[in-house]
Design a protein around this motif. Structure first.
Motif, PDB file in Angstrom:
ATOM      1  N   ALA A  89       0.824  -1.213   0.000  1.00 55.60           N
ATOM      2  CA  ALA A  89       0.000   0.000   0.000  1.00 55.60           C
ATOM      3  C   ALA A  89       0.854   1.256   0.000  1.00 55.60           C
ATOM      4  O   ALA A  89       1.925   1.305   0.619  1.00 55.60           O
ATOM      5  CB  ALA A  89      -0.919   0.004   1.218  1.00 55.60           C
ATOM      6  N   ASP A  90       0.376   2.282  -0.674  1.00 58.57           N
ATOM      7  CA  ASP A  90       1.051   3.574  -0.736  1.00 58.57           C
ATOM      8  C   ASP A  90       0.110   4.635  -0.175  1.00 58.57           C
ATOM      9  O   ASP A  90      -1.059   4.357   0.152  1.00 58.57           O
ATOM     10  CB  ASP A  90       1.424   3.891  -2.185  1.00 58.57           C
ATOM     11  CG  ASP A  90       2.417   5.040  -2.320  1.00 58.57           C
ATOM     12  OD1 ASP A  90       2.922   5.523  -1.276  1.00 58.57           O
ATOM     13  OD2 ASP A  90       2.690   5.460  -3.455  1.00 58.57           O
ATOM     14  N   ASP A  91       0.600   5.862  -0.050  1.00 63.07           N
ATOM     15  CA  ASP A  91      -0.256   6.978   0.314  1.00 63.07           C
ATOM     16  C   ASP A  91      -1.351   7.119  -0.745  1.00 63.07           C
ATOM     17  O   ASP A  91      -1.061   7.151  -1.944  1.00 63.07           O
ATOM     18  CB  ASP A  91       0.575   8.268   0.389  1.00 63.07           C
ATOM     19  CG  ASP A  91      -0.234   9.454   0.861  1.00 63.07           C
ATOM     20  OD1 ASP A  91      -1.027   9.992   0.053  1.00 63.07           O
ATOM     21  OD2 ASP A  91      -0.093   9.852   2.030  1.00 63.07           O
ATOM     22  N   PRO A  92      -2.609   7.192  -0.327  1.00 61.26           N
ATOM     23  CA  PRO A  92      -3.690   7.253  -1.320  1.00 61.26           C
ATOM     24  C   PRO A  92      -3.612   8.481  -2.219  1.00 61.26           C
ATOM     25  O   PRO A  92      -4.122   8.461  -3.344  1.00 61.26           O
ATOM     26  CB  PRO A  92      -4.964   7.272  -0.460  1.00 61.26           C
ATOM     27  CG  PRO A  92      -4.514   7.652   0.910  1.00 61.26           C
ATOM     28  CD  PRO A  92      -3.127   7.151   1.050  1.00 61.26           C
ATOM     29  N   ASP A  93      -2.953   9.537  -1.727  1.00 61.58           N
ATOM     30  CA  ASP A  93      -2.812  10.753  -2.532  1.00 61.58           C
ATOM     31  C   ASP A  93      -1.459  10.828  -3.232  1.00 61.58           C
ATOM     32  O   ASP A  93      -1.152  11.827  -3.892  1.00 61.58           O
ATOM     33  CB  ASP A  93      -2.991  11.990  -1.645  1.00 61.58           C
ATOM     34  CG  ASP A  93      -4.366  12.040  -0.994  1.00 61.58           C
ATOM     35  OD1 ASP A  93      -5.349  11.705  -1.683  1.00 61.58           O
ATOM     36  OD2 ASP A  93      -4.454  12.404   0.194  1.00 61.58           O
ATOM     37  N   GLY A  99       3.681   6.183   3.201  1.00 63.93           N
ATOM     38  CA  GLY A  99       3.653   5.076   2.250  1.00 63.93           C
ATOM     39  C   GLY A  99       5.036   4.758   1.714  1.00 63.93           C
ATOM     40  O   GLY A  99       6.022   4.769   2.453  1.00 63.93           O
ATOM     41  N   TYR A 113      -1.814  -1.072   5.934  1.00 61.48           N
ATOM     42  CA  TYR A 113      -0.352  -0.966   6.085  1.00 61.48           C
ATOM     43  C   TYR A 113       0.249  -2.054   6.971  1.00 61.48           C
ATOM     44  O   TYR A 113       1.417  -2.402   6.835  1.00 61.48           O
ATOM     45  CB  TYR A 113      -0.002   0.429   6.606  1.00 61.48           C
ATOM     46  CG  TYR A 113      -0.561   1.504   5.714  1.00 61.48           C
ATOM     47  CD1 TYR A 113       0.018   1.784   4.487  1.00 61.48           C
ATOM     48  CD2 TYR A 113      -1.731   2.195   6.076  1.00 61.48           C
ATOM     49  CE1 TYR A 113      -0.538   2.735   3.628  1.00 61.48           C
ATOM     50  CE2 TYR A 113      -2.279   3.143   5.234  1.00 61.48           C
ATOM     51  CZ  TYR A 113      -1.682   3.409   4.012  1.00 61.48           C
ATOM     52  OH  TYR A 113      -2.240   4.329   3.171  1.00 61.48           O
TER      53      TYR A 113
END
Length: 277
Positions: A89-93, A99, A113
């Motif tokens: 998973a990464d930062d959604p933005d 992330g 995470y």
């Protein structure tokens, strides 16, 4: 543990490895500098933790540490700063401060995470067990250091693991994630909204609970753009004085947050660790 690169450097070897990480659930890459003294037997080892957006390569290519590591006979192990790969998973933005590239050296407890972001366990347990078994490294002589987010990681890991490290240093560390925007975003995202769970990843809180007192060296540039809002070394000064924990914190006039700053003082940090290893 697959070797993927090797370069001769100051009589030693700059190496890069890839391995599957059971702790992080993905494939990881890390760098190792072995000084020429390693050809004769095990040498002490410095673990280096890099900052936001970095990989294992930033420190290796920009800091100029190999020259001093060769002089003192110290190996340097530099892991990546977060898990990576498909399904991580990464930062959604897509922001840089959470992330990928921003693992913050914590064990995440919050979905999605928690499945991969366990950089604390990776740095403290899995990576040392791997490299110290495979390479001529002396597990009884360890130090840890880092920059910015990695400085936060180095300080908190050293303070929480008595007997594991002989010394710790940091450049421009995030001294109190509980009290800065970077820390609040990362710790809330990885650990949840209960701020009491954040305390174990805050150096200013941990210094008063430390079970041993290690030699500690911190360098902070006075011209650092992140000094006032994010780094807050004055909180660490206050906490260490209240705890009676001697920490050397040096404010360096004119220096910023960059690797120019790190390269200027990395020789002194290697000498500091050599004296304690």
């Amino acid at each position: 543990m697959e070797q993927i690169a090797e370069n001769r450097c100051f009589g030693g070897r700059q190496l890069r490895y890839r391995h599957p990480s059971g702790t992080l659930g993905c494939e990881m890459v890390f760098a190792v500098y072995l000084p020429p003294q390693a050809e004769a037997g095990p040498v002490p080892v410095l673990y280096w933790l890099s900052g936001l957006t970095c990989t294992d390569e930033n420190f290796v290519t920009k800091a100029g540490a190999q020259r001093y590591a060769a002089e003192h006979g110290i190996a340097i192990v530099a892991p990546d700063t977060s898990p990576r790969g498909e399904g991580v998973a990464d930062d959604p933005d897509g922001a840089y401060d959470f992330g990928l590239g921003a693992g913050f050296y914590v064990n995440a407890t919050q979905a999605p995470y928690a499945a991969h972001y366990r950089m604390y366990d990776y740095v403290v347990d899995e990576l040392p067990a791997l490299v110290e078994a495979a390479l001529p490294l002396d597990s009884g002589r360890r130090a840890i250091s880092g920059h910015s987010m990695g400085g936060h990681g180095a300080l908190t890991i050293a303070l929480k693991n008595p007997g594991r490290y002989q010394s710790v240093s940091a450049f421009s560390p995030i001294c109190s994630p509980l009290n800065c925007p970077w820390g609040e975003k990362a710790l809330s995202g990885y650990l949840g909204d209960d701020r009491s769970t954040w305390r174990d990843y805050d150096a200013t809180d941990l210094v008063g609970r430390a079970q041993e007192q290690l030699p500690v060296l911190v360098d902070q540039g006075e011209a650092d753009d992140f000094l006032v809002e994010q780094l807050k070394p004055e909180l660490l000064v206050t906490a260490s004085e209240a705890a009676g924990y001697p920490i050397t914190i040096r404010m360096q006039p004119g220096y910023d947050h960059s690797y120019y700053f790190i390269a200027s003082f990395i020789g002194e940090h290697l000498a500091f660790h050599a004296a304690n290893l």
